[in-house]
Structures are given as structure tokens and as C-alpha cells.
Scaffold this motif. Structure first.
Motif, PDB file in Angstrom:
ATOM      1  N   LEU A 177      -5.152  11.850   4.387  1.00 30.64           N
ATOM      2  CA  LEU A 177      -3.878  12.482   4.009  1.00 30.64           C
ATOM      3  C   LEU A 177      -3.858  13.995   4.186  1.00 30.64           C
ATOM      4  O   LEU A 177      -2.821  14.620   3.957  1.00 30.64           O
ATOM      5  N   THR A 179      -3.245  16.066   6.367  1.00 31.31           N
ATOM      6  CA  THR A 179      -2.599  16.394   7.636  1.00 31.31           C
ATOM      7  C   THR A 179      -1.344  17.217   7.388  1.00 31.31           C
ATOM      8  O   THR A 179      -0.862  17.323   6.251  1.00 31.31           O
ATOM      9  N   HIS A 181       1.636  16.483   8.006  1.00 35.28           N
ATOM     10  CA  HIS A 181       2.766  15.676   7.530  1.00 35.28           C
ATOM     11  C   HIS A 181       2.530  15.111   6.127  1.00 35.28           C
ATOM     12  O   HIS A 181       3.482  14.892   5.380  1.00 35.28           O
ATOM     13  N   ASN A 182       1.280  14.880   5.746  1.00 34.34           N
ATOM     14  CA  ASN A 182       1.001  14.130   4.510  1.00 34.34           C
ATOM     15  C   ASN A 182       0.402  14.933   3.368  1.00 34.34           C
ATOM     16  O   ASN A 182       0.174  14.383   2.292  1.00 34.34           O
ATOM     17  N   TRP A 183       0.104  16.227   3.574  1.00 35.49           N
ATOM     18  CA  TRP A 183      -0.614  16.961   2.526  1.00 35.49           C
ATOM     19  C   TRP A 183       0.170  17.038   1.218  1.00 35.49           C
ATOM     20  O   TRP A 183      -0.420  17.014   0.130  1.00 35.49           O
ATOM     21  N   MET A 185       2.223  14.746  -0.025  1.00 35.07           N
ATOM     22  CA  MET A 185       2.064  13.456  -0.691  1.00 35.07           C
ATOM     23  C   MET A 185       0.673  13.339  -1.300  1.00 35.07           C
ATOM     24  O   MET A 185       0.496  12.815  -2.407  1.00 35.07           O
TER      25      MET A 185
END
Length: 480
Positions: A177, A179, A181-183, A185
Motif C-alpha cells: 500500500l 504507493t 495511489h494507496n498511501w 488508505m
């Protein structure tokens, strides 16, 4: 020992330590994705000012983002006594859990709102939760645990914290996670244990010591104790011990009383030694900046950082099994002297690394050894030793004091380690070595062994005395 271990007691402790799991998670998850979050800071700045953020400003802002949680924890520590004495130990943990939920939501929203200020605010709010719960948890755990399991169960708080750090490190990897795009979350996943705690802890009993000594409701204390012990005979014996302790203590202790009362002077000095020695001996610098330390020398630095987390968890478990066998004093002394040796060797290795690059593997081994030494004693014991050294009325203030020292030390180290490393280079570890050596010497001189002794028995040693006898019937100042 097995007769004391009921399902209610175990669930109560596991439900409480879900708070420290959340704290560990947010300690570990900020490490690996540092570059990605720094780029988010830079992108936000560019969209506002049409220019990149200066490097020194970015470094300062990142240091603030990492350390603001510890500053918030320092502030949160101030509320421990009020909450613990007003609402009880269990209810206070439930109340402060809402700060974790709010903090995680703010961190999640920072990306959508394109505001690094929201991320920093989220870590500050979460920091308030850290300062409160890392004092309330040991307080609750120690007061619901039987004497012969008290230290081991209090160590579970550190096991949960270390496990959270490892989970955070894993979640923060680019392959999972961590990344672009996902940090955001990834930062919100602490909501899962927070909600789980709201489902479990309301069904667990309040601290019987709080109900009897603070509130004077013997019937409720007896009911809670019966749920925790499951044995009527043990309940009656423990109730008598509590009544005896209540007879020896005053009804309330103010902050002024805490620092002026003669019988509290020795415990205060011991808490200062153990907590500052633990926090300023280098562990926190490694946990916060291990990825950056390894990046200069290894291609797969993030995976070495996972090794740091794994060693951390392993040795908190070792401490859990040793706590009631070896005792607090021996584990602390072993930990401090080992940390001092590791820091000395790290200074030597780091100084000659440019001449002998092959020594970089030895440096990683020394980092692992330092973490092992910390979690063997200073790490877990620093959080709960105050609860054992002080009587019931002063215990919440003592835990707040512990929390302030611990989080204050973490904050100072998180903020100062990067510039100190630039100024002193490898010699920064000599500062940590000196702190660990001083803590070892003073612990040897001052600290009593609290293993297997009732709260009232320990308090009796300090009551009305200016110091601890060098040779008494408990052999306090021996290494055996």
C-alpha cells in the motif's frame, strides 16, 4: 499461575492492547513510503505557489510530520490523571479511542483535500491518543492482573506495540500500500483495531482496584474481581489486600503532593532514570529512520527495515516470557549495558565503513542487536514500572509522568536525530552510549525488584523513607 488465567482476564487485556497496536502501526507505516509522501508535500506546494519546495523546507516539514505525533502524545499525557480518576481505567481507554478514529480519518482525507496540513493535523490528533492510551493501558492491565502475572501481562502492551510497528512497515511497502495511489488508505487502516476495541472492551470489567480504593464500591469491585479470577477464595484474599492498601493511602493526591511527598522521591528518580535512559539511547532514531540509514548502503533497504520490525516483535515476546522469571531489574540492567556496547560498536563500524565497505552487513547486525537489547528490558519495562512503584492515589499521575518522559524523549530524538547525524556523523552513537551507560549505573544503584510483590508491599518500602536501604531483606540492590 494457570488458575489465575481466565477467559475474561485474557480478553480484557487483549482488548486493551488494541490501542497500542494502533500506535505501533502509525509508528512503522511512515518509514518506507517517506519519499512518496514527501512528493505529495512537494506537489501540494507546487500547485499553490508554482514552484518546488526548497530542500531544507521539505526536510524540516518531514521531520515535523514524523515528530508531531510524539509532541501530541506529550500533550495528551497531561489528561491521564483526570480521565483515569474521573471515568475509570476501562472507560477512559474507550473515550480516548475516538481520538484515534478522528486522527486516522484526517490522515486519510489529506490526499483528497490536497493538504499536507491535514495530514500533520491528523498525526497531531493521533498523538494525543498515543499519550493517553500508552499510560491508561498499563494502568488498566496492571490493576486487573494477578500479582504473579502482572509484569508479563503489562509486557503484552509492548508486544502489541511492536507488532503494530511490523504491520505498519509491511503495509508501507511499495509492493503493498505504500504507493502514490494507496498511501492515504494505508494510513487509515488503524480504524480496524479501533472499531474492534469498541466491540470488545465495553464487555470487560472495570479495574477492581479503582472501584474499591477510588470509588469505595466494594460490591462492584467484588463482582469485577470474580469475573477476572473465577475463584471465590482468591477474590476474598485479593479484596483483603486492597482494603489493607486503602488503609495505608490518602484519599487523593494532587500534582503538588506528588512532587513534594518524601515517599515519592525515590520512585520519581527511578522513573526518570528508566524512561529517559530508554528513550534517549538510540532505539527511536533507528525505528523512525532505519530505511534512510540503510538506503545509502543497500538496494533493498525497505526489506532490511522489515527485519528491524521482526526482531522488535521477537524480543518483546522473549521479554514477555522472561519478565516473571528474571525480574524487572535484571532485564533492565542487561538491556542498558547491551545497548551501550551496541552503540559503541556502531560508532566504530560507521567510522571505518568507507574504508571497509564489507562491514555494512555488520552494521545491520548491530542495529538488530540494539533493538533486541531495547525490547528485552528497557522498552516494555519503562512503560509500566511506574505503576508498580507508586500507590493507588498517585498511580495515574505517575503514569502521566511516565508518558510525558517517554513521548518527550521520542519527540526530541525524532526532531534532533537528522541534524545531529549531519553534524556528528558516526559519533552521534557515542551520545546514545553515554545515556545507556548512565542509565545502567543509576538503575544498578536505585531500582528495587518488584517481581512477585503486591502494590502495597512495594509502596511500603518507600513510605516515609528518604532512600532505599542498600541491604534489606529483599536484596534490592543485588544483580541476582
Amino acid at each position: 499461575m494457570e488458575s489465575h488465567l481466565t477467559a475474561t482476564l485474557l480478553i480484557s487485556i487483549l482488548a486493551a492492547v488494541l490501542g497500542s497496536l494502533q500506535i505501533g502501526y502509525h509508528t512503522g507505516n511512515i518509514n518506507a513510503p517517506a519519499k512518496i509522501i514527501e512528493e505529495f508535500f512537494n506537489h501540494t506546494w507546487r500547485s499553490r505557489h508554482n514552484a518546488s519546495m526548497p530542500d531544507h523546507s521539505l526536510t524540516l516539514l518531514w521531520s515535523l510530520s514524523v515528530s508531531i505525533k510524539d509532541f501530541g502524545a506529550l500533550l495528551g499525557s497531561l489528561g491521564v490523571k483526570y480521565l483515569a480518576d474521573t471515568y475509570g481505567r476501562r472507560n477512559s481507554i474507550l473515550i480516548v479511542n475516538c481520538l484515534s478514529v478522528v486522527g486516522a480519518c484526517l490522515m486519510f482525507l489529506s490526499k483528497a483535500s490536497e493538504s499536507f496540513e491535514v495530514l500533520i493535523l491528523g498525526r497531531l490528533v493521533f498523538g494525543l491518543f498515543c499519550g493517553l492510551v500508552m499510560s491508561l493501558n498499563p494502568l488498566y492491565i496492571q490493576e486487573v492482573s494477578p500479582t504473579n502475572l502482572r509484569g508479563a501481562f503489562a509486557t503484552l502492551n509492548q508486544v502489541s506495540f511492536a507488532s503494530g510497528i511490523l504491520m505498519g512497515m509491511v503495509a508501507g511497502l511499495e509492493t503493498l500500500l505504500g504507493t502514490e495511489h494507496n498511501w492515504a488508505m494505508m494510513l487509515s487502516l488503524s480504524l480496524i483495531p479501533a472499531l474492534l476495541q469498541y466491540l470488545l472492551l465495553p464487555f470487560c470489567p472495570e479495574s477492581p482496584r479503582f472501584l474499591l480504593i477510588n470509588r469505595g464500591v466494594e460490591d462492584k469491585a467484588q463482582t469485577a474481581l470474580l469475573r477476572l479470577r473465577g475463584n471465590v477464595d482468591k477474590v476474598q484474599t485479593e479484596l483483603e489486600e486492597m482494603k489493607e492498601e486503602a488503609a495505608h493511602t490518602q484519599s487523593a493526591v494532587t500534582i503538588h503532593d506528588f512532587f513534594r511527598k518524601r515517599s515519592y522521591r525515590q520512585p520519581i528518580i527511578i522513573v526518570l532514570i528508566v524512561n529517559l535512559g530508554s528513550q534517549l539511547s538510540g532505539f527511536n532514531a533507528i525505528i523512525n529512520y532505519s530505511t534512510k540509514m540503510f538506503q545509502a548502503k543497500f538496494d533493498e533497504a525497505k526489506y532490511l527495515t522489515l527485519g528491524v520490525g521482526a526482531v522488535n516483535v521477537t524480543f518483546t515476546l522473549v521479554a514477555f516470557f522472561l519478565m516473571e522469571r528474571a525480574g524487572r531489574r535484571k532485564l533492565l540492567l542487561t538491556g542498558f549495558i547491551s545497548i551501550a556496547v551496541c552503540n559503541l560498536l556502531m560508532t566504530i563500524v560507521d567510522s571505518v565503513l568507507h574504508l571497509v565497505p564489507e562491514l555494512r552487513s555488520l552494521q545491520v547486525l548491530l542495529v538488530f542487536c540494539l533493538i533486541s537489547a531495547y525490547e528485552l528490558g528497557p522498552g516494555p519495562i519503562s512503560w509500566f514500572i511506574a505503576a508498580e512503584l507508586f500507590d493507588q492515589p498517585s498511580r495515574p499521575i505517575a503514569m502521566a509522568f511516565t508518558s510525558m518522559l517517554n513521548w518527550g524523549g521520542k519527540f526530541v530524538l525524532a526532531l534532533l536525530f537528522p541534524p545531529l547525524l549531519k553534524i556528528l556523523g558516526a559519533y552521534v552513537y557515542l551520545l546514545f552510549m553515554m545515556v545507556a551507560l548512565l542509565a545502567f549505573i543509576l538503575t544498578w544503584i536505585r531500582l528495587p525488584e518488584t517481581k512477585g510483590r503486591t502494590f502495597d508491599d512495594i509502596a511500603e518500602e518507600f513510605r516515609g523513607a528518604e532512600g532505599i536501604p542498600l541491604n534489606n531483606k529483599f536484596h534490592f540492590n543485588t544483580f541476582t
